[in-house]
Motif scaffolding. Structure first.
Motif, PDB file in Angstrom:
ATOM      1  N   ASN A   1      10.195 -13.129   4.141  1.00  0.00           N
ATOM      2  CA  ASN A   1       9.297 -12.123   3.466  1.00  0.00           C
ATOM      3  C   ASN A   1       7.897 -12.143   2.652  1.00  0.00           C
ATOM      4  O   ASN A   1       7.056 -11.785   2.390  1.00  0.00           O
ATOM      5  CB  ASN A   1       9.679 -11.168   2.924  1.00  0.00           C
ATOM      6  CG  ASN A   1      10.417 -11.292   1.532  1.00  0.00           C
ATOM      7  OD1 ASN A   1      11.509 -12.077   1.132  1.00  0.00           O
ATOM      8  ND2 ASN A   1      10.522 -10.111   0.457  1.00  0.00           N
TER       9      ASN A   1
ATOM     10  N   PHE B   1       0.110  -8.677   1.322  1.00  0.00           N
ATOM     11  CA  PHE B   1       0.088  -6.836   0.724  1.00  0.00           C
ATOM     12  C   PHE B   1      -0.039  -6.776  -0.518  1.00  0.00           C
ATOM     13  O   PHE B   1      -0.658  -7.274  -1.426  1.00  0.00           O
ATOM     14  CB  PHE B   1       1.845  -6.738   0.407  1.00  0.00           C
ATOM     15  CG  PHE B   1       2.519  -5.511  -0.136  1.00  0.00           C
ATOM     16  CD1 PHE B   1       2.110  -4.598   0.410  1.00  0.00           C
ATOM     17  CD2 PHE B   1       1.887  -5.365  -1.710  1.00  0.00           C
ATOM     18  CE1 PHE B   1       2.065  -2.868  -0.320  1.00  0.00           C
ATOM     19  CE2 PHE B   1       2.280  -3.634  -2.027  1.00  0.00           C
ATOM     20  CZ  PHE B   1       2.519  -2.836  -1.072  1.00  0.00           C
TER      21      PHE B   1
ATOM     22  N   GLY C   1      -2.059  -8.469  -5.479  1.00  0.00           N
ATOM     23  CA  GLY C   1      -1.942  -8.588  -4.017  1.00  0.00           C
ATOM     24  C   GLY C   1      -2.481  -9.550  -3.737  1.00  0.00           C
ATOM     25  O   GLY C   1      -3.063 -10.606  -4.589  1.00  0.00           O
TER      26      GLY C   1
ATOM     27  N   ILE D   1       4.567 -13.182  -6.633  1.00  0.00           N
ATOM     28  CA  ILE D   1       4.457 -11.600  -5.784  1.00  0.00           C
ATOM     29  C   ILE D   1       5.702 -12.139  -4.893  1.00  0.00           C
ATOM     30  O   ILE D   1       6.183 -10.568  -5.017  1.00  0.00           O
ATOM     31  CB  ILE D   1       3.358 -12.227  -4.980  1.00  0.00           C
ATOM     32  CG1 ILE D   1       3.454 -13.109  -3.820  1.00  0.00           C
ATOM     33  CG2 ILE D   1       1.968 -12.014  -5.715  1.00  0.00           C
ATOM     34  CD1 ILE D   1       2.770 -13.687  -2.964  1.00  0.00           C
ATOM     35  N   MET D   2       6.873 -12.250  -5.405  1.00  0.00           N
ATOM     36  CA  MET D   2       8.109 -12.623  -5.058  1.00  0.00           C
ATOM     37  C   MET D   2       8.746 -11.540  -5.911  1.00  0.00           C
ATOM     38  O   MET D   2      10.058 -11.583  -5.312  1.00  0.00           O
ATOM     39  CB  MET D   2       9.024 -13.663  -4.173  1.00  0.00           C
ATOM     40  CG  MET D   2       8.060 -14.107  -3.925  1.00  0.00           C
ATOM     41  SD  MET D   2       6.880 -13.411  -1.953  1.00  0.00           S
ATOM     42  CE  MET D   2       9.106 -13.195  -0.960  1.00  0.00           C
TER      43      MET D   2
ATOM     44  N   GLU E   1       4.480 -11.214   4.462  1.00  0.00           N
ATOM     45  CA  GLU E   1       4.027  -9.940   3.765  1.00  0.00           C
ATOM     46  C   GLU E   1       3.672  -9.678   2.644  1.00  0.00           C
ATOM     47  O   GLU E   1       2.660  -9.104   2.171  1.00  0.00           O
ATOM     48  CB  GLU E   1       5.464  -8.643   4.382  1.00  0.00           C
ATOM     49  CG  GLU E   1       5.956  -8.973   5.741  1.00  0.00           C
ATOM     50  CD  GLU E   1       6.892 -10.401   6.114  1.00  0.00           C
ATOM     51  OE1 GLU E   1       6.781 -11.430   6.185  1.00  0.00           O
ATOM     52  OE2 GLU E   1       7.157  -9.841   7.230  1.00  0.00           O
ATOM     53  N   GLN E   2       4.748 -10.499   1.513  1.00  0.00           N
ATOM     54  CA  GLN E   2       4.114 -10.176   0.122  1.00  0.00           C
ATOM     55  C   GLN E   2       2.651 -10.569   0.120  1.00  0.00           C
ATOM     56  O   GLN E   2       2.222 -10.492  -1.042  1.00  0.00           O
ATOM     57  CB  GLN E   2       5.457 -10.930  -0.638  1.00  0.00           C
ATOM     58  CG  GLN E   2       6.302 -10.051  -0.950  1.00  0.00           C
ATOM     59  CD  GLN E   2       6.122  -8.431  -0.945  1.00  0.00           C
ATOM     60  OE1 GLN E   2       6.547  -7.820  -0.689  1.00  0.00           O
ATOM     61  NE2 GLN E   2       5.770  -8.258  -2.283  1.00  0.00           N
TER      62      GLN E   2
END
Length: 351
Positions: free
Chosen positions: A169, A176, A40, A241-242, A172-173
Motif C-alpha cells: 500500500n 494520501f 502526507g 508514512i508507512m 496509496e500512503q
C-alpha cells in the motif's frame, strides 16, 4: 592529485555538513514527522523544496564565510546584518543553541529510555561524560565520527526506504493527504526548517569553511552535503508514512527498523545515538566559542555551565521540546536565511 585531494576534502565538508544538521530530531525521525511527514504528499513537496534550499543556501553560506574569513558565526552575522543588529541576532543564537543542546540531550535520554529500557538520565549523563572527553581531546574527533557515521546513516535510510517502497500500500500512503488543523504550516515548512538547521549549523560550518578556504572544494562540499540531506529526508519520509500513528512515537525510525529489519536494529540505534552525540558536541563547541566572546573563562568551566543549563531544560519531555522549540527557532533563523538568499556573492579567491 589536486583534483583527488579536493574531492576528498569536499566529501569531508559534506559529511560535516550532514552530520551537523542530522541531529536528534532528524536522526530519530521526530523532526521530519513534525515538519513534513504528517502532511502526507504535501510534506513530500515541501521536502523537495527544502533539498533545493539546503544545496543552494548551505553552499553559499560556507563560500561566503570563507571569502570574508569569518572565524565564528558572530563575525559572519556581523557581515550579514551590520555591527549592532548582529549583536541581537548573536544573543538570540546563544539561547537557541542552548535550547537545541537541551533537545539533543533529551533525545539521547529518549534513545536509552524508549529503546534500551534504561532511565532517561543514564543516557543524558553518559552523553555529557563522553562530550567532556571529546572536548578535552579536541574537535578532530567530531570530524572523524561524522565521516564514519554519516555514510552508515544514509545507507540505513536507503535500506528502510527500499523495504517500505516494496510494501503493497505504499503508493496509496505516498499520495494520501491527511487532515491537519495546521496544514498551512506545510507551505512555510521548507523555509522555516532549512532556516532553522542552517542558522544553527553556522556554529560549525563557518569556521570549517574558513579553515578550508578553497572555493571549489567548499562549493562542492555544500552541494554534496545538500544532496545527502535531501536523500536522507526523502528516504526517511517514504519510510515514516508507512508507520501508523507516526506522531505518537519519540523515535519513529527505530520503531520502523525494529519491524522491517530487526537484524540491523541495534546497529541503527548506535548510529542514531552517534548522530545525536556529534550534534551535541557541535552545539557545545559553538556555545563555548560564543561565550568566550563575552567573558574570559576556561573551556571546562564554560562547558560545565552550558551542560548544567541544557540539562535543566532537557528534563522536559523530548517530543514536547522538539515540537515547540524547533518551529520557534525556525522563524527566528528566517532573518538569517532571507539575508543569505538576497545578499550578492561573487567568489574572489582561489586556494
Amino acid at each position: 592529485m589536486k583534483a583527488n585531494r579536493n574531492w576528498s576534502q569536499a566529501f569531508q565538508i559534506a559529511a560535516v555538513y550532514i552530520g551537523t544538521v542530522v541531529g536528534a530530531g532528524f536522526a530519530t525521525g521526530k523532526e521530519i514527522v513534525e515538519f513534513f511527514s504528517r502532511f502526507g504528499f504535501f510534506g513530500f513537496i515541501s521536502i523537495l523544496m527544502s533539498g533545493y534550499l539546503f544545496i543552494m543556501i548551505g553552499s553559499k553560506l560556507m563560500r561566503m564565510a570563507a571569502q570574508i574569513e569569518a572565524k565564528s558565526y558572530q563575525e559572519f552575522n556581523e557581515h550579514l546584518f551590520g555591527k549592532w543588529p548582529s549583536r541581537i541576532i548573536n544573543f538570540s543564537m546563544l539561547f537557541m543553541l542552548l535550547g537545541v543542546s537541551a533537545v539533543m540531550l533529551a533525545g539521547a535520554g529518549a534513545v536509552f529510555e524508549e529503546q534500551l529500557g534504561l532511565p532517561k538520565n543514564v543516557g543524558v549523563f553518559i552523553t555529557i561524560f563522553l562530550s567532556y572527553v571529546v572536548m578535552l581531546i579536541g574537535t578532530k574527533g567530531l570530524f572523524a565520527v561524522n565521516t564514519f557515521v554519516v555514510p552508515i546513516m544514509i545507507s540505513f535510510s536507503l535500506i528502510l526506504m527500499f523495504l517500505s517502497v516494496r510494501m503493497p500500500n505504499f503508493i496509496e500512503q505516498f499520495l494520501f493527504i491527511p487532515h491537519a488543523a495546521d496544514g498551512w504550516k506545510s507551505v512555510i515548512a521548507p523555509f522555516s526548517y532549512t532556516a532553522l538547521n542552517l542558522g544553527l549549523a553556522q556554529a560549525v560550518l563557518v569556521p570549517v569553511a574558513t579553515e578550508v578556504k578553497d572555493d571549489w572544494t567548499i562549493k562542492w562540499g555544500g552541494i554534496l552535503g545538500g544532496l545527502g540531506l535531501t536523500v536522507i529526508l526523502i528516504a526517511s519520509h517514504f519510510t515514516l508514512i508507512m508507520l501508523p500513528n507516526l506522531e505518537l512515537y519519540e523515535i519513529p525510525m527505530a520503531i520502523i527498523m525494529k519491524n522491517l529489519a530487526p537484524f540491523f536494529y541495534w546497529i541503527f540505534i548506535l548510529v542514531i545515538y552517534g548522530e545525536i552525540f556529534t550534534s551535541v558536541i557541535g552545539n557545545i563547541f559553538g556555545l563555548d566559542r560564543q561565550l568566550k566572546q563575552y567573558i574570559e573563562i576556561p573551556t571546562m568551566m564554560s562547558v560545565t555551565a552550558i551542560f548544567a543549563v541544557s540539562y535543566l531544560i532537557s528534563l522536559v519531555n523530548y517530543g514536547t521540546l522538539l515540537s515547540h522549540l524547533y518551529p520557534l527557532f525556525g522563524y527566528i533563523c528566517m532573518s538569517i536565511f532571507i539575508l543569505l538568499w538576497i545578499k550578492p556573492f561573487e567568489p574572489s579567491f582561489k586556494k
